[in-house]
Design an enzyme around this catalytic site. Structure first.
Site, PDB file in Angstrom:
ATOM      1  N   TYR A   1     -96.525 -52.198  -5.866  1.00  0.00           N
ATOM      2  CA  TYR A   1     -96.433 -53.482  -6.410  1.00  0.00           C
ATOM      3  C   TYR A   1     -95.831 -54.486  -5.253  1.00  0.00           C
ATOM      4  O   TYR A   1     -95.429 -55.534  -5.283  1.00  0.00           O
ATOM      5  CB  TYR A   1     -94.837 -53.706  -7.238  1.00  0.00           C
ATOM      6  CG  TYR A   1     -94.804 -52.511  -7.925  1.00  0.00           C
ATOM      7  CD1 TYR A   1     -95.669 -52.325  -9.177  1.00  0.00           C
ATOM      8  CD2 TYR A   1     -93.541 -51.388  -7.883  1.00  0.00           C
ATOM      9  CE1 TYR A   1     -95.352 -51.294 -10.137  1.00  0.00           C
ATOM     10  CE2 TYR A   1     -93.715 -50.309  -9.031  1.00  0.00           C
ATOM     11  CZ  TYR A   1     -94.364 -50.178  -9.824  1.00  0.00           C
ATOM     12  OH  TYR A   1     -94.311 -49.130 -10.777  1.00  0.00           O
TER      13      TYR A   1
ATOM     14  N   CYS B   1    -102.871 -40.297   4.715  1.00  0.00           N
ATOM     15  CA  CYS B   1    -103.903 -40.547   5.363  1.00  0.00           C
ATOM     16  C   CYS B   1    -104.470 -42.136   4.683  1.00  0.00           C
ATOM     17  O   CYS B   1    -105.637 -41.937   4.134  1.00  0.00           O
ATOM     18  CB  CYS B   1    -104.898 -39.631   5.117  1.00  0.00           C
ATOM     19  SG  CYS B   1    -104.318 -37.998   5.916  1.00  0.00           S
ATOM     20  N   GLU B   2    -103.662 -43.041   4.609  1.00  0.00           N
ATOM     21  CA  GLU B   2    -104.238 -44.335   4.348  1.00  0.00           C
ATOM     22  C   GLU B   2    -103.476 -45.493   5.017  1.00  0.00           C
ATOM     23  O   GLU B   2    -102.292 -45.480   5.017  1.00  0.00           O
ATOM     24  CB  GLU B   2    -104.674 -44.336   2.804  1.00  0.00           C
ATOM     25  CG  GLU B   2    -103.430 -44.275   1.949  1.00  0.00           C
ATOM     26  CD  GLU B   2    -103.916 -44.654   0.561  1.00  0.00           C
ATOM     27  OE1 GLU B   2    -104.419 -43.530  -0.057  1.00  0.00           O
ATOM     28  OE2 GLU B   2    -103.746 -45.610   0.103  1.00  0.00           O
TER      29      GLU B   2
ATOM     30  N   ARG C   1     -93.582 -47.672  -4.360  1.00  0.00           N
ATOM     31  CA  ARG C   1     -93.473 -49.125  -4.809  1.00  0.00           C
ATOM     32  C   ARG C   1     -93.861 -50.309  -3.889  1.00  0.00           C
ATOM     33  O   ARG C   1     -94.485 -51.282  -4.495  1.00  0.00           O
ATOM     34  CB  ARG C   1     -91.888 -49.676  -5.195  1.00  0.00           C
ATOM     35  CG  ARG C   1     -91.131 -48.742  -5.932  1.00  0.00           C
ATOM     36  CD  ARG C   1     -89.813 -49.020  -6.520  1.00  0.00           C
ATOM     37  NE  ARG C   1     -89.964 -50.013  -7.399  1.00  0.00           N
ATOM     38  CZ  ARG C   1     -89.820 -51.374  -7.141  1.00  0.00           C
ATOM     39  NH1 ARG C   1     -89.330 -51.615  -5.926  1.00  0.00           N
ATOM     40  NH2 ARG C   1     -89.875 -52.241  -7.829  1.00  0.00           N
TER      41      ARG C   1
ATOM     42  N   GLY D   1     -84.186 -53.642 -17.825  1.00  0.00           N
ATOM     43  CA  GLY D   1     -85.038 -54.718 -16.876  1.00  0.00           C
ATOM     44  C   GLY D   1     -84.099 -55.512 -16.262  1.00  0.00           C
ATOM     45  O   GLY D   1     -84.759 -56.206 -15.425  1.00  0.00           O
TER      46      GLY D   1
ATOM     47  N   GLU E   1     -81.037 -50.763 -22.605  1.00  0.00           N
ATOM     48  CA  GLU E   1     -81.331 -49.509 -21.796  1.00  0.00           C
ATOM     49  C   GLU E   1     -81.556 -49.568 -20.405  1.00  0.00           C
ATOM     50  O   GLU E   1     -82.700 -49.877 -19.665  1.00  0.00           O
ATOM     51  CB  GLU E   1     -82.705 -49.367 -22.287  1.00  0.00           C
ATOM     52  CG  GLU E   1     -82.816 -48.985 -23.851  1.00  0.00           C
ATOM     53  CD  GLU E   1     -84.137 -48.951 -24.387  1.00  0.00           C
ATOM     54  OE1 GLU E   1     -85.266 -49.717 -24.091  1.00  0.00           O
ATOM     55  OE2 GLU E   1     -84.425 -48.347 -25.377  1.00  0.00           O
TER      56      GLU E   1
END
Ligand code: LLP
Length: 423
Positions: free
Chosen positions: A325, A352-353, A321, A244, A281
């Site tokens: 987010y 296409c957006e 990303r 994290g 981790e």
């Protein structure tokens, strides 16, 4: 706006007198012409230094690299060579680690919905431990025990009920979470009891992971205190405090260092006996800044009084990303790395957006033109690993650079790959 902040670039980044960027002693222009674009470029020295820094901060066999951040055989081998264990969250990630030659007992398995097959694969390949996420998973392990499989070493994932300042989609330690056994409603204690009394598992520890891209060190402090209390009362031997640790994506971000993270976690665990084994981790903090993405500009559209769109040859298929987010990135031209970025543009892809955005409102050097290269730094984590084939765009190649040599580690997809699965 000034030139790109070199602190966002990999360790070996260097800029020549004309402003051309090299990484690992290889110029970005050469990499683009040799391997094409879009291209993920990783600085091998940077990757190794981050692994070493983590091992130095936390001790040998205490760092478990979260492979979801970026995984291919070369990455698994590199982490393994540096004495780092691997966290695999699916049978697929485990398969890649095994294919890379990493022994099963150097891997740990995660996941909130592991299948019977994934658990079987973990046990038969002698996984170091399984982080059990639910009561259903405990039942599945009973089933495998009844089949005669070996008894796995197990940690239980606990949801400590801690809120973290990050995007909701990557926040995992709060009570309302699909992950783990809730501490606050008693599930955690019930799970510890059940696992302790089960012949199907060898309960060795507890685990938490409160969220990703955490920039506030206090968040780790709060969660660690809760976990250390539970751990101390449990009498178990192993405590995993998750990953994290956040990174700086833009010059405005401030991220704690690996050393600061370790100081906070060690302080929280100071009261524990020296026999307690602490694991972490990290994923993003190992690989994010080691990697950049190189694109080629295909169109430049000025809308007077509105904005300029610069479209590159990749997009949300190689970096989801921003769309997922609203993550922010910087961008610059590697042929004029030192240039002040005095203009503004939205950097978009070829999908296409309208949500296919790489940088929402980027400072760029003047007069970016068709054919220029653009680089987005800090794309080494959760870029390639979340890449997809939307619009049947082929996924980029990945190269590792070191000491003046570029090594292709994942080849670019080709058009035939796009129909490989069709029957
Ligand atoms: N351990 C566990 C159990 C995890 O679930 C994760 C990440 C990590 C470790 C590594 O976290 P890191 O050090 O990389 O923050 N796709 C998102 C990130 C999802 C992270 C999921 N779990 C993103 O692009 O931001």
């Amino acid at each position: 706006m000034s030139a790109i902040d070199l602190r966002l670039l990999p360790t070996t980044a260097s800029v020549d007198g004309a402003g051309n960027l090299s990484i690992g002693g290889v110029s970005i222009a050469d990499l683009a012409s040799q391997f094409g674009t879009p291209l993920f470029v990783y600085d091998e020295q940077h990757l190794r230094e981050r692994c070493r820094e983590a091992v130095a901060a936390f001790g040998p066999d205490s760092v478990i690299y979260a492979t979801k951040a970026f995984l291919c055989k070369a990455m698994a081998q590199l982490a393994h060579e540096e004495g780092v264990l691997l966290d695999v969250a699916t049978g697929g990630e485990f398969h890649v680690a095994l294919q890379a030659g990493v022994p099963g007992d150097r891997c740990v398995m995660h996941g909130n919905n592991k299948s019977l097959d994934e658990l079987r694969m973990a046990i038969t390949n002698n996984i170091r431990h399984i982080v059990v996420d639910s009561f259903d998973e405990l039942s599945r392990l009973e089933t495998l025990h009844a089949e005669g499989l070996a008894v796995p070493r197990v940690q239980l994932r606990i949801t400590p009920g801690v809120h973290v300042n990050t995007h909701d989609y990557i926040s995992t330690g709060q009570d309302d979470s699909k992950f783990g056994f809730n501490l606050n409603n008693g599930d955690a204690h019930r799970a510890i009891e059940q696992a302790r009394n089960s012949a199907a598992v060898n309960l060795v520890g507890i685990h938490c992971h409160i969220g990703s891209n955490v920039l506030a060190i206090e968040n780790f402090e709060d969660a660690s205190k809760v976990m250390v209390d539970l751990f101390a009362s449990s009498g178990l031997q192993e405590l995993t405090l998750g990953g994290g640790l956040g990174v700086a994506y833009t010059e405005r971000d401030n991220a704690p260092t690996m050393q600061q993270w370790s100081t906070v976690l060690k302080r929280a665990a100071a009261s524990l006996p020296s026999t307690a084994r602490i694991y972490v981790e990290p994923g993003r903090s190992i690989v994010a800044t080691a990697g950049i993405t190189v694109y080629n500009v295909g169109t430049v559209k000025h809308i007077e009084g509105v904005r300029t769109y610069i479209a590159v040859d990749g997009g949300m298929s190689d970096n989801m990303r921003p769309a997922l987010y609203e993550s922010e990135y910087e961008v610059f031209d590697p042929a004029r790395t030192n240039a002040d970025r005095t203009e503004r543009a939205r950097i978009v892809g070829k999908h296409c957006e309208s949500g296919d955005i790489l940088v929402f409102n980027a400072p760029v050097a003047p007069n970016v033109a068709v054919g220029d290269l653009l680089v987005t730094p800090v794309t080494g984590a959760y870029g390639y690993s979340m890449a997809n084939n939307y619009n049947k765009v082929t996924r980029p190649a990945v190269v590792f650079v070191a000491n003046g040599v570029a090594r292709l580690v994942v080849r670019r997809e080709n058009l035939d790959d796009l129909t490989r699965l069709d029957v």
